[in-house]
Design a protein around this motif. Structure first.
Motif, PDB file in Angstrom:
ATOM      1  N   VAL A 107       0.868  -1.146   0.095  1.00 18.62           N
ATOM      2  CA  VAL A 107      -0.082   0.015   0.030  1.00 18.62           C
ATOM      3  C   VAL A 107       0.889   1.206   0.191  1.00 18.62           C
ATOM      4  O   VAL A 107       0.569   2.102  -0.821  1.00 18.62           O
ATOM      5  N   CYS A 108       1.799   1.284   0.870  1.00 19.94           N
ATOM      6  CA  CYS A 108       2.819   2.710   0.820  1.00 19.94           C
ATOM      7  C   CYS A 108       3.293   2.630  -0.277  1.00 19.94           C
ATOM      8  O   CYS A 108       3.662   3.872  -0.634  1.00 19.94           O
ATOM      9  N   ARG A 109       3.932   1.759  -0.777  1.00 15.67           N
ATOM     10  CA  ARG A 109       4.734   1.746  -1.963  1.00 15.67           C
ATOM     11  C   ARG A 109       3.837   2.537  -3.166  1.00 15.67           C
ATOM     12  O   ARG A 109       4.101   2.924  -4.088  1.00 15.67           O
ATOM     13  N   GLN A 110       2.615   1.706  -3.375  1.00 18.44           N
ATOM     14  CA  GLN A 110       1.799   2.131  -4.515  1.00 18.44           C
ATOM     15  C   GLN A 110       1.370   3.529  -4.311  1.00 18.44           C
ATOM     16  O   GLN A 110       1.207   4.289  -5.196  1.00 18.44           O
ATOM     17  N   LEU A 111       1.403   4.220  -2.983  1.00 16.66           N
ATOM     18  CA  LEU A 111       1.116   5.560  -2.824  1.00 16.66           C
ATOM     19  C   LEU A 111       2.167   6.388  -2.703  1.00 16.66           C
ATOM     20  O   LEU A 111       2.007   7.561  -2.612  1.00 16.66           O
ATOM     21  N   GLY A 112       3.331   5.760  -3.020  1.00 17.59           N
ATOM     22  CA  GLY A 112       4.721   6.647  -3.447  1.00 17.59           C
ATOM     23  C   GLY A 112       5.342   6.873  -2.264  1.00 17.59           C
ATOM     24  O   GLY A 112       6.364   7.634  -2.101  1.00 17.59           O
ATOM     25  N   TYR A 113       5.159   6.213  -0.871  1.00 22.91           N
ATOM     26  CA  TYR A 113       6.133   6.241   0.186  1.00 22.91           C
ATOM     27  C   TYR A 113       7.287   5.187   0.081  1.00 22.91           C
ATOM     28  O   TYR A 113       7.004   4.170  -0.606  1.00 22.91           O
ATOM     29  N   ASN A 114       8.413   5.748   0.225  1.00 25.36           N
ATOM     30  CA  ASN A 114       9.614   4.756   0.095  1.00 25.36           C
ATOM     31  C   ASN A 114      10.200   4.003   1.163  1.00 25.36           C
ATOM     32  O   ASN A 114      11.265   3.561   1.216  1.00 25.36           O
ATOM     33  N   GLY A 115       9.556   4.314   2.577  1.00 26.95           N
ATOM     34  CA  GLY A 115      10.212   4.072   3.739  1.00 26.95           C
ATOM     35  C   GLY A 115       9.394   2.824   4.342  1.00 26.95           C
ATOM     36  O   GLY A 115       8.886   2.046   3.635  1.00 26.95           O
ATOM     37  N   THR A 116       9.486   2.663   5.662  1.00 27.81           N
ATOM     38  CA  THR A 116       8.904   1.587   6.319  1.00 27.81           C
ATOM     39  C   THR A 116       7.233   1.675   6.385  1.00 27.81           C
ATOM     40  O   THR A 116       6.973   2.927   6.348  1.00 27.81           O
ATOM     41  N   ALA A 117       6.539   0.452   6.443  1.00 25.41           N
ATOM     42  CA  ALA A 117       5.556   0.590   6.879  1.00 25.41           C
ATOM     43  C   ALA A 117       4.894  -0.091   7.845  1.00 25.41           C
ATOM     44  O   ALA A 117       5.460  -1.078   8.321  1.00 25.41           O
ATOM     45  N   ARG A 118       3.785   0.313   8.594  1.00 26.28           N
ATOM     46  CA  ARG A 118       3.189  -0.415   9.683  1.00 26.28           C
ATOM     47  C   ARG A 118       1.972  -0.839   9.178  1.00 26.28           C
ATOM     48  O   ARG A 118       1.113   0.094   8.539  1.00 26.28           O
ATOM     49  N   SER A 119       1.277  -2.191   9.847  1.00 29.21           N
ATOM     50  CA  SER A 119      -0.222  -2.313   9.361  1.00 29.21           C
ATOM     51  C   SER A 119      -0.731  -2.417  10.751  1.00 29.21           C
ATOM     52  O   SER A 119      -0.221  -2.450  11.789  1.00 29.21           O
ATOM     53  N   PHE A 120      -2.099  -1.897  10.444  1.00 33.55           N
ATOM     54  CA  PHE A 120      -3.108  -1.798  11.686  1.00 33.55           C
ATOM     55  C   PHE A 120      -4.328  -2.687  11.528  1.00 33.55           C
ATOM     56  O   PHE A 120      -4.773  -2.530  10.202  1.00 33.55           O
ATOM     57  N   LEU A 121      -4.953  -3.214  12.550  1.00 29.19           N
ATOM     58  CA  LEU A 121      -6.012  -3.971  12.561  1.00 29.19           C
ATOM     59  C   LEU A 121      -7.182  -3.284  13.404  1.00 29.19           C
ATOM     60  O   LEU A 121      -6.973  -2.120  14.053  1.00 29.19           O
ATOM     61  N   ASN A 122      -8.468  -3.907  13.249  1.00 33.75           N
ATOM     62  CA  ASN A 122      -9.465  -3.554  14.111  1.00 33.75           C
ATOM     63  C   ASN A 122      -9.993  -2.063  14.001  1.00 33.75           C
ATOM     64  O   ASN A 122     -10.326  -1.377  14.809  1.00 33.75           O
ATOM     65  N   ALA A 123     -10.078  -1.488  12.729  1.00 29.29           N
ATOM     66  CA  ALA A 123     -10.379  -0.029  12.461  1.00 29.29           C
ATOM     67  C   ALA A 123      -9.771   0.886  13.409  1.00 29.29           C
ATOM     68  O   ALA A 123     -10.407   1.961  14.030  1.00 29.29           O
ATOM     69  N   VAL A 124      -8.680   0.748  13.602  1.00 33.31           N
ATOM     70  CA  VAL A 124      -7.757   1.802  14.560  1.00 33.31           C
ATOM     71  C   VAL A 124      -8.028   3.211  14.157  1.00 33.31           C
ATOM     72  O   VAL A 124      -8.184   4.274  14.868  1.00 33.31           O
ATOM     73  N   PHE A 125      -8.020   3.519  12.571  1.00 30.83           N
ATOM     74  CA  PHE A 125      -8.445   4.834  12.237  1.00 30.83           C
ATOM     75  C   PHE A 125      -9.688   5.040  11.835  1.00 30.83           C
ATOM     76  O   PHE A 125     -10.161   5.927  10.910  1.00 30.83           O
TER      77      PHE A 125
END
Length: 192
Positions: A107-125
């Protein structure tokens, strides 16, 4: 600006009112122009009853998005939020079943971010609404777009919005261009 197409145009200062001179009014483009100043308009600084409450904006299709359009919604920063995908012209969410750092990386790569990524569960956002388009996404982490990853099929799931997936991305690099987009919720949207 280097984007590959438009998702939508906006009017009435959707991304906030600008300040200073209004340089272009009654702009009319065919879509074949290579720059905004090649479109028809009244002339530089020739304005007919136009104020900043009518500032134009745009949401551009990001050239780094080779697959279905993605966006992050509800996060405290533009580079974090609930993952939403656009399929058949409708925005929807991604279920967090089997969601992990490999999926977030894509997801991050597709959006143009080139660093690390974290995943979140359970509708955190926050919980999304509408269709939950993807479930059991299982990326290896090397894919260039989320829809290249194995998943159960579009809208084929047993998931609720309290299981919406999220990500946080780091190291975003903005394109260098003479124009800019300001006030949007994503890097590819805002007031021109």
């Amino acid at each position: 600006l280097g984007y590959n197409g438009t998702i939508r145009a906006s009017t009435n200062a959707e991304f906030g009112q600008g300040t200073g001179p209004i340089w272009m009014d009654n702009v009319g483009c065919t879509g074949s122009e290579s720059s905004l100043d090649q479109c028809y308009f009244n002339g530089w600084g020739i304005i007919n009853y136009c104020g900043h409450s009518e500032d134009a904006g745009v949401v551009c299709r990001d050239p780094t998005q080779p697959g279905v359009p993605l966006r992050l919604v509800g996060g405290p920063t533009p580079n974090s939020g609930r993952v939403e995908v656009q399929y058949k012209g409708q925005w929807g969410t991604v279920c967090d079943n089997s969601w992990d750092v490999n999926d977030a990386t894509v997801v991050c790569r597709q959006l143009g971010y080139n660093g690390t990524a974290r995943s979140f569960l359970n509708a955190v956002f926050g919980r999304g609404n509408g269709t939950i388009w993807m479930n059991y996404v299982n990326c290896a982490g090397s894919e260039s777009s989320l829809d290249q990853c194995p998943f159960n099929g579009w809208s084929y799931n047993y998931c609720l919005h309290n299981d919406d997936a999220g990500v946080a991305c780091e190291d975003f690099v903005l394109p260098v261009a003479p124009l800019r987009l300001v006030g949007g919720s994503t890097p590819n949207s805002g007031r021109v």
